[in-house]
Write a protein that holds these residues in place. Sequence first.
Motif, short mmCIF file in Angstrom:
data_model
loop_
_atom_site.label_atom_id
_atom_site.label_comp_id
_atom_site.label_asym_id
_atom_site.label_seq_id
_atom_site.Cartn_x
_atom_site.Cartn_y
_atom_site.Cartn_z
N PHE A 47 0.83 -1.20 0.00
CA PHE A 47 0.00 0.00 0.00
C PHE A 47 0.87 1.26 0.00
O PHE A 47 0.65 2.18 -0.79
N LEU A 48 1.87 1.27 0.86
CA LEU A 48 2.76 2.43 0.93
C LEU A 48 3.61 2.57 -0.33
O LEU A 48 3.93 3.68 -0.75
N VAL A 49 3.97 1.44 -0.94
CA VAL A 49 4.73 1.52 -2.20
C VAL A 49 3.88 2.24 -3.24
O VAL A 49 4.35 3.17 -3.90
N ARG A 50 2.63 1.85 -3.35
CA ARG A 50 1.73 2.51 -4.31
C ARG A 50 1.58 4.00 -3.97
O ARG A 50 1.65 4.85 -4.84
N LEU A 51 1.39 4.29 -2.70
CA LEU A 51 1.20 5.69 -2.30
C LEU A 51 2.44 6.53 -2.60
O LEU A 51 2.33 7.67 -3.04
N PHE A 52 3.60 5.94 -2.42
CA PHE A 52 4.86 6.63 -2.71
C PHE A 52 4.89 7.09 -4.17
O PHE A 52 5.38 8.17 -4.49
N PHE A 53 4.38 6.23 -5.04
CA PHE A 53 4.31 6.57 -6.47
C PHE A 53 2.92 7.12 -6.82
O PHE A 53 2.45 7.00 -7.95
N GLY A 54 2.27 7.74 -5.84
CA GLY A 54 0.88 8.16 -5.95
C GLY A 54 0.60 9.16 -7.06
O GLY A 54 -0.55 9.32 -7.48
#
Lengths: 186, 186
Positions: free
Chosen positions: B98-105
Amino acid sequence: MSLQYAILGIINYMPQTGYDIKQTMDRAINFFWSAQLSQIYRELGALEKKAYVVCTVEKQETRPDKKIYSITDVGKTAFKEWIVKFPEKNTTQIKDEFLVRLFFGNAIPKEELIFQLKKFKKEKEEELRMFDHSEEQIKAMKNNEIVAKDTFYWNLTLKRGISDSKVSIEWADECIEMLENCKDCN
Amino acid sequence: MSLQYAILGIINYMPQTGYDIKQTMDRAINFFWSAQLSQIYRELGALEKKAYVVCTVEKQETRPDKKIYSITDVGKTAFKEWIVKFPEKNTTQIKDEFLVRLFFGNAIPKEELIFQLKKFKKEKEEELRMFDHSEEQIKAMKNNEIVAKDTFYWNLTLKRGISDSKVSIEWADECIEMLENCKDCN
DNA sequence: GAATTCATGTAACTTGTTACATGATTTA
DNA sequence: TAAATCATGTAACAAGTTACATGAATTC
């Protein structure tokens, strides 16, 4: 699979060597996704096979030649498809040996546990200082047009790290206090 | 290696089948250490080879015979040695897609991100309710003499889960607000 | 009638870790 | 003088996941 997409996302900012990717990961996403260099090289190989990335070689005299990887159009498409496809349920995986030991804390001398909790707390305080430093670095990146817009999202994940550090410190304090005041706990 | 010691710690409370161990883990330590049944069976095999555990078979008619594992004296010694030997540095590993996706949000439509953050928040609220339930269960275990003293430590780890859930909810709210109010973030 | 629970596992696969190998340059 | 940095990897191993197989009893 996430590691492959994390790598894609990172070289999407700019072409990088495996070594660079490792450093970027350590700086930026380490606290929620980490990988060994050997694993990164392996996944770069897999990505190359799928034509998601290509590499150009830069000759060096005293060191192994640099292999600079860039994302391809196919890779960009795959990345975009992946990133919007959130899993049904949250898949966060935590492996925390410290908590496993604490769970069985009845088998640990009370003083040793308090000592370890204090060490834990110090590490979290250090982590917090590192996050503060990251915050500064992200601020500086706002002048870099290529990634200026991304800094907003980097800050969201960073906030998560910071609040986790803070709450960890508070939790450690509580544990220490409870251990110090307990009469029958050990 | 921690999984083997987690298993040892669990059957140290009372002898259990692999299936039981899985359920105990899911109830008690899932949020900081999880394992698949297949992995537990494999590790039980490894533990048996080292003579850290032994098993007795209980015949069943309509189901596979129960193999009830108990810890041996050798196992108890190994467990005690492991549990007091905290690693030099904290080894917590988090893998958070989830945080990986948000990082590349930046690559995700803003509305989709807000939707996912709200879903994330709901999951954490549900998690919090589960933790409240665990708290009740632990309270009830205080009447069980065998584990009464252990409940103190179970509560320490539970507190960690609870504060993580709470801070996650606050963080999600902040993210949602920031996304809703940002002008140039997407 | 379909899914879940109980209870065992195996096999194939993916992911992550550790150790090794090279070797000049720089920093402590 | 020892360790860290840069830069590539390979090999062996450990840990974790997914799919498959069995099959009665129970719950939805």
